[in-house]
Design a protein around this motif. Structure first.
Motif, short mmCIF file in Angstrom:
data_model
loop_
_atom_site.label_atom_id
_atom_site.label_comp_id
_atom_site.label_asym_id
_atom_site.label_seq_id
_atom_site.Cartn_x
_atom_site.Cartn_y
_atom_site.Cartn_z
N ALA A 1 7.21 23.40 13.26
CA ALA A 1 5.91 24.07 13.13
C ALA A 1 5.42 23.97 11.69
CB ALA A 1 6.01 25.53 13.56
N TRP A 2 5.50 22.78 11.13
CA TRP A 2 5.06 22.57 9.75
C TRP A 2 4.74 21.10 9.51
CZ3 TRP A 2 8.27 18.79 8.39
CH2 TRP A 2 9.56 18.78 8.95
N PRO A 3 3.69 20.83 8.76
CA PRO A 3 3.54 19.54 8.11
C PRO A 3 3.66 19.77 6.60
CG PRO A 3 1.39 20.43 8.51
CD PRO A 3 2.39 21.49 8.90
N TYR A 4 4.10 18.77 5.89
CA TYR A 4 4.03 18.86 4.44
C TYR A 4 3.71 17.49 3.87
CZ TYR A 4 8.78 16.86 3.85
OH TYR A 4 9.87 16.05 3.85
N TRP A 5 3.26 17.51 2.63
CA TRP A 5 2.97 16.26 1.93
C TRP A 5 3.37 16.42 0.48
CZ3 TRP A 5 0.49 14.91 -2.46
CH2 TRP A 5 0.29 13.53 -2.68
N HIS A 6 4.07 15.43 -0.06
CA HIS A 6 4.22 15.25 -1.50
C HIS A 6 4.54 13.78 -1.74
CE1 HIS A 6 8.62 14.84 -1.89
NE2 HIS A 6 8.73 15.78 -0.97
N PRO A 7 4.28 13.28 -2.95
CA PRO A 7 4.35 11.83 -3.16
C PRO A 7 5.75 11.28 -3.42
CG PRO A 7 3.62 12.90 -5.16
CD PRO A 7 3.75 13.98 -4.12
N GLY A 8 6.76 12.13 -3.52
CA GLY A 8 8.09 11.64 -3.78
C GLY A 8 8.75 12.42 -4.90
N PRO A 9 9.92 12.02 -5.34
CA PRO A 9 10.65 12.77 -6.36
C PRO A 9 9.84 12.91 -7.65
CG PRO A 9 12.06 11.10 -5.38
CD PRO A 9 10.66 10.84 -4.90
N GLY A 10 9.94 14.09 -8.24
CA GLY A 10 9.28 14.33 -9.51
C GLY A 10 7.79 14.59 -9.36
N PRO A 11 7.13 14.90 -10.47
CA PRO A 11 5.69 15.17 -10.41
C PRO A 11 4.90 13.90 -10.14
CG PRO A 11 6.43 15.15 -12.68
CD PRO A 11 7.67 15.04 -11.83
N GLY A 12 3.69 14.07 -9.66
CA GLY A 12 2.86 12.91 -9.35
C GLY A 12 1.45 13.33 -8.99
N PRO A 13 0.69 12.43 -8.34
CA PRO A 13 -0.69 12.74 -7.97
C PRO A 13 -0.75 13.76 -6.83
CG PRO A 13 -0.04 10.62 -7.08
CD PRO A 13 1.09 11.08 -7.96
N ASP A 14 -1.93 14.25 -6.55
CA ASP A 14 -2.14 15.24 -5.50
C ASP A 14 -2.57 14.58 -4.19
OD1 ASP A 14 -1.62 17.65 -7.03
OD2 ASP A 14 -3.48 17.22 -8.09
N TYR A 15 -2.53 15.37 -3.13
CA TYR A 15 -2.81 14.91 -1.77
C TYR A 15 -4.13 14.14 -1.66
CZ TYR A 15 -4.07 15.34 3.20
OH TYR A 15 -4.47 15.09 4.48
N LEU A 16 -5.19 14.68 -2.21
CA LEU A 16 -6.49 14.04 -2.08
C LEU A 16 -6.63 12.77 -2.92
CD1 LEU A 16 -8.82 17.17 -2.05
CD2 LEU A 16 -8.39 15.61 -0.15
N ASN A 17 -5.67 12.57 -3.83
CA ASN A 17 -5.73 11.43 -4.74
C ASN A 17 -4.73 10.33 -4.42
OD1 ASN A 17 -7.65 12.95 -6.21
ND2 ASN A 17 -6.01 13.99 -7.31
N ASP A 18 -4.02 10.45 -3.32
CA ASP A 18 -2.96 9.49 -3.02
C ASP A 18 -2.83 9.33 -1.51
OD1 ASP A 18 -0.57 7.99 -2.81
OD2 ASP A 18 0.29 8.97 -4.57
N GLU A 19 -2.89 8.10 -1.03
CA GLU A 19 -2.80 7.84 0.41
C GLU A 19 -1.36 7.82 0.91
OE1 GLU A 19 -5.19 7.47 2.64
OE2 GLU A 19 -6.85 7.67 1.22
N ARG A 20 -0.39 7.72 0.01
CA ARG A 20 1.01 7.62 0.43
C ARG A 20 1.43 8.84 1.24
NH1 ARG A 20 4.33 7.03 -4.88
NH2 ARG A 20 2.67 8.45 -5.58
N GLY A 21 2.08 8.59 2.36
CA GLY A 21 2.64 9.68 3.15
C GLY A 21 1.66 10.44 4.01
N ARG A 22 0.39 10.12 3.91
CA ARG A 22 -0.59 10.91 4.66
C ARG A 22 -0.45 10.71 6.17
NH1 ARG A 22 -6.66 11.40 2.35
NH2 ARG A 22 -6.23 11.39 0.13
#
Length: 200
Positions: A149-170
């Motif tokens: 009962a969850w979706p999540y998004w992040h670009p990978g290990p460590g800090p990085g760009p935000d959801y609206l700025n990165d197509e990876r993993g969407r």
């Protein structure tokens, strides 16, 4: 059937919210399943700290509380900060805690026979920690948490760009969001037909 997404972004409306965009994917699927979804940003109504339904003058929580009671499916959406839920996402379950002493006409806690889920975005690790913390709190309050009962998004290990700025993993996050909506809706309808009872 109704759903309420409580977006715990730190950004006031109408500033774009990465977390709201991901939660909107869940809402779109719920809409196709016949569930009406409403959004509220927890930072907009000036929610006071506390574990009561109404903290007095200026408290914005009572209106959100009414929206929660009108929804069979609440979704708490949070960004990840320092690997943890943001401060707003901590305040919301604290205020929801007051519902544990509120009962329906059958004498059950008002969260019974309602399902809940979590949506998380972040430009750093920590999504599973955020999901488990919020889901655990919602289960304590009385909500049923379906599997996945969850979706999540992040670009990978460590800090990085935000959801609206990165197509990876969407694509994965959106697919997971659709599955979440299917599971929330399916369990909510099952509970409507076969409600849980208390032994008290």
């Amino acid at each position: 059937m109704k759903a309420l997404v409580i977006n715990c972004t730190l950004k006031k409306s109408p500033e774009p919210s990465h977390t709201e965009e991901l939660a909107s994917q869940v809402a779109a699927r719920l809409d196709r399943l016949g569930v009406q979804t409403e959004f509220v940003r927890a930072v907009d109504p000036a929610i006071a700290p506390g574990v009561v339904t109404d903290a007095g003058d200026g408290d914005g929580w009572p209106r959100v509380h009414e929206q929660l009671l009108d929804a069979e499916i609440p979704v708490v959406a949070s960004p990840t900060w320092l690997g943890r839920p943001c401060s707003v996402a901590q305040r919301v379950p604290e205020r929801m805690d007051a519902t544990m002493s509120e009962t329906d006409e059958e004498g059950r806690p008002v969260a019974y026979n309602r399902v809940a889920g979590v949506a998380v975005t972040g430009n750093e690790d920590g999504a599973h920690h955020v999901i488990s913390g919020i889901s655990g709190a919602l289960a304590d309050i009385g909500y049923t948490i379906p599997g996945q009962a969850w979706p999540y998004w992040h670009p990978g290990p460590g800090p990085g760009p935000d959801y609206l700025n990165d197509e990876r993993g969407r694509d994965w996050a959106h697919s997971t969001g659709r599955t979440m909506a299917d599971n929330l809706c399916g369990v909510a309808r099952a509970l409507d037909e076969h409600p849980l009872k208390t032994s008290g």
